[in-house]
Design a protein around this motif. Structure first.
Motif, PDB file in Angstrom:
ATOM      1  N   LEU A   1       0.728  -1.280  -0.016  1.00 11.89           N
ATOM      2  CA  LEU A   1      -0.159  -0.032   0.176  1.00 11.89           C
ATOM      3  C   LEU A   1       0.902   1.144  -0.027  1.00 11.89           C
ATOM      4  N   LYS A   2       1.994   1.379   0.836  1.00 11.82           N
ATOM      5  CA  LYS A   2       2.761   2.411   0.809  1.00 11.82           C
ATOM      6  C   LYS A   2       3.701   2.606  -0.369  1.00 11.82           C
ATOM      7  N   SER A   3       4.223   1.569  -0.898  1.00 12.42           N
ATOM      8  CA  SER A   3       4.898   1.760  -1.996  1.00 12.42           C
ATOM      9  C   SER A   3       4.207   1.999  -3.108  1.00 12.42           C
ATOM     10  N   ALA A   4       2.874   1.695  -3.040  1.00  8.06           N
ATOM     11  CA  ALA A   4       1.935   1.793  -4.587  1.00  8.06           C
ATOM     12  C   ALA A   4       1.074   3.326  -4.515  1.00  8.06           C
ATOM     13  N   ALA A   5       1.272   3.756  -3.404  1.00  9.10           N
ATOM     14  CA  ALA A   5       0.477   4.974  -3.139  1.00  9.10           C
ATOM     15  C   ALA A   5       0.685   5.978  -4.233  1.00  9.10           C
ATOM     16  N   PRO A   6       1.945   6.430  -4.767  1.00  5.92           N
ATOM     17  CA  PRO A   6       2.238   7.259  -5.755  1.00  5.92           C
ATOM     18  C   PRO A   6       1.757   7.032  -7.092  1.00  5.92           C
ATOM     19  N   GLN A   7       1.860   5.443  -7.399  1.00  6.12           N
ATOM     20  CA  GLN A   7       1.319   5.425  -8.388  1.00  6.12           C
ATOM     21  C   GLN A   7      -0.128   5.357  -8.574  1.00  6.12           C
ATOM     22  N   MET A   8      -0.992   5.217  -7.597  1.00 10.14           N
ATOM     23  CA  MET A   8      -2.523   5.645  -7.431  1.00 10.14           C
ATOM     24  C   MET A   8      -2.621   6.989  -7.879  1.00 10.14           C
ATOM     25  N   ASN A   9      -1.686   7.950  -7.228  1.00  9.61           N
ATOM     26  CA  ASN A   9      -1.876   9.178  -7.459  1.00  9.61           C
ATOM     27  C   ASN A   9      -1.547   9.554  -8.977  1.00  9.61           C
ATOM     28  N   PHE A  10      -0.376   9.212  -9.437  1.00 10.01           N
ATOM     29  CA  PHE A  10      -0.030   9.686 -10.823  1.00 10.01           C
ATOM     30  C   PHE A  10      -1.026   8.962 -11.855  1.00 10.01           C
ATOM     31  N   THR A  11      -1.359   7.672 -11.884  1.00  8.40           N
ATOM     32  CA  THR A  11      -2.168   7.109 -13.020  1.00  8.40           C
ATOM     33  C   THR A  11      -3.563   7.234 -12.850  1.00  8.40           C
ATOM     34  N   ALA A  12      -4.393   7.372 -11.461  1.00  6.73           N
ATOM     35  CA  ALA A  12      -5.676   7.532 -11.466  1.00  6.73           C
ATOM     36  C   ALA A  12      -6.043   8.797 -10.778  1.00  6.73           C
ATOM     37  N   ASN A  13      -5.324   9.595 -10.713  1.00  7.21           N
ATOM     38  CA  ASN A  13      -5.438  11.117  -9.808  1.00  7.21           C
ATOM     39  C   ASN A  13      -6.056  11.052  -8.674  1.00  7.21           C
ATOM     40  N   VAL A  14      -6.120   9.871  -7.603  1.00 11.08           N
ATOM     41  CA  VAL A  14      -6.447   9.802  -6.665  1.00 11.08           C
ATOM     42  C   VAL A  14      -5.509  10.015  -5.586  1.00 11.08           C
ATOM     43  N   PRO A  15      -5.828  11.149  -4.546  1.00  9.68           N
ATOM     44  CA  PRO A  15      -4.703  11.410  -3.735  1.00  9.68           C
ATOM     45  C   PRO A  15      -3.871  10.160  -2.833  1.00  9.68           C
ATOM     46  N   SER A  16      -2.748  10.242  -2.869  1.00 11.44           N
ATOM     47  CA  SER A  16      -2.130   8.975  -2.189  1.00 11.44           C
ATOM     48  C   SER A  16      -2.319   9.120  -0.698  1.00 11.44           C
ATOM     49  N   GLU A  17      -2.733  10.164  -0.097  1.00  8.71           N
ATOM     50  CA  GLU A  17      -2.906  10.307   1.261  1.00  8.71           C
ATOM     51  C   GLU A  17      -4.180   9.404   1.721  1.00  8.71           C
ATOM     52  N   LEU A  18      -4.959   8.983   0.562  1.00  7.82           N
ATOM     53  CA  LEU A  18      -6.167   8.097   0.844  1.00  7.82           C
ATOM     54  C   LEU A  18      -5.632   6.629   1.414  1.00  7.82           C
ATOM     55  N   ILE A  19      -4.335   6.402   1.113  1.00 13.30           N
ATOM     56  CA  ILE A  19      -3.783   5.167   1.727  1.00 13.30           C
ATOM     57  C   ILE A  19      -3.922   5.042   3.177  1.00 13.30           C
ATOM     58  N   ASN A  20      -3.505   6.177   3.795  1.00 12.52           N
ATOM     59  CA  ASN A  20      -3.237   6.470   5.112  1.00 12.52           C
ATOM     60  C   ASN A  20      -4.971   6.328   5.798  1.00 12.52           C
ATOM     61  N   VAL A  21      -5.903   6.658   4.827  1.00  6.33           N
ATOM     62  CA  VAL A  21      -7.392   6.423   5.457  1.00  6.33           C
ATOM     63  C   VAL A  21      -7.687   5.047   5.344  1.00  6.33           C
TER      64      VAL A  21
END
Length: 352
Positions: A305-325
């Motif tokens: 989850l932590k290593s892939a958070a930036p990928q979620m932001n770059f590819t799907a435009n979902v804020p990586s902070e959502l991983i903390n949620v």
């Protein structure tokens, strides 16, 4: 009509699994309410976790210190103690490993184990202090370990800048003979930073399982944790076992720091704040049900989850902070395990 039969062991396995599933479902709802596409978000997340060899390697690399931090929390908890000082023990081990890795010129076959052992010893020493105060003077270990975190943060910063400072807020790099980095693993995983610490982390999980479940020392440590008065009546030395438990827990955390210093970064930075690994270890331990092998799986999830958070932001435009949620929701459901256990036990009926 046959009913579903769930044994207590099966329920114990299902609780963390359902906690993770419910946490991800809440994350999807948060995405939906916030105007993001949860399918695209989770697709990007999975791709960032294991979509390429490099992503898989980074996921495994991220899980290494989380495994050791989780083992540290779980070892103390299973012996009746709360080790909130994993962060400080990790920093102490990180500095000790880097110091030995930089300051000595030895063959790799000696230099690597010696550097790892230095990290374990420093972490054990940092865990011994609250263990000693708890065992001899009944001082609450939660308060002491929290204070030791701050002592570790500022002490390591001062020692780096005084003795092994190389500029740019970093220590000197370790010698090539002390590194855990591997060109072979990097090539196998498409240039990721995966290193031989993955073997150390898995071995540490086996060691924890063996100590607690297969040795007399482990039996004593758990007995003291369950009931100190009964253990003392049975002839066990309670203060010594408390000190030993916190020292072993600290050693696991110290090795986690050594993995960062010898494997991922090859040096240590004078940090302005905590790494967060020690605190994430608490969540990993909870999700892994304080079981050595469950912790490995929980660390794999959290590391991914932590290593892939930036990928979620770059590819799907979902804020990586959502991983903390998502992680917070998983912890919430783990903390609500009583409700999950009650619901599962209601489903569990003997066949009539």
């Amino acid at each position: 009509m046959p009913k579903i039969t769930l044994t207590p062991r099966m329920i114990g396995i299902l609780v963390p699994v359902l906690s993770a599933v419910f946490g991800l479902l809440v994350g999807a709802i948060v995405m939906l309410v916030s105007g993001y596409d949860p399918i695209a978000g989770y697709s990007a997340l999975i791709d960032g976790m294991m979509g390429t060899p490099r992503a898989t390697g980074e996921t495994l690399r991220s899980m290494i210190p989380l495994v050791l931090a989780g083992l540290s929390v779980a070892f103390a908890f299973r012996t009746g103690l709360f080790n909130i000082g994993v962060e400080g023990q990790l920093l102490a081990g990180w500095l000790a490993a880097v110091w030995v890795g930089y300051g000595l010129n030895l063959p790799a076959i000696i230099h690597v184990p010696l550097s790892v052992l230095a990290g374990a010893a420093a972490g054990a020493l940092w865990g011994f202090v609250p263990g000693y105060l708890k065992g001899r003077f009944r001082v609450n270990e939660v308060i002491v370990t929290i204070m030791m975190n701050y002592i570790a943060l500022y002490s390591t910063n001062s020692l780096i800048k005084t003795f092994i400072y190389a500029g740019n807020e970093k220590s000197h790099d370790i010698q090539p003979t002390a590194t855990l980095a591997s060109d072979w693993l990097a090539g196998l995983t498409g240039g990721s930073r995966l290193h031989w610490g993955i073997v150390v982390a898995l071995l540490a999980a086996v060691i924890m399982w063996f100590i607690l479940d297969k040795t007399t020392i482990g039996y004593e440590l758990k007995a003291v944790g369950f009931n100190q008065h009964a253990a003392q009546y049975a002839g066990m030395h309670v203060p010594r076992n408390v000190m030993l438990s916190m020292s072993i827990a600290g050693a696991f955390a110290g090795v986690g720091g050594a993995m960062e210093g010898l494997g991922t970064f090859q040096n240590m930075t004078a940090l302005a704040s905590f790494t967060g690994i020690g605190f994430d270890g608490i969540a990993v331990s909870l999700l892994g049900a304080n079981n050595a092998f469950g912790i490995v799986l929980a660390a794999l999830l959290f590391g991914g989850l932590k290593s892939a958070a930036p990928q979620m932001n770059f590819t799907a435009n979902v804020p990586s902070e959502l991983i903390n949620v998502i992680i917070a929701c998983i912890i919430f459901f783990v903390a609500s395990s009583y409700v999950l256990r009650w619901a599962l036990s209601r489903l569990s009926k003997e066949e009539k």
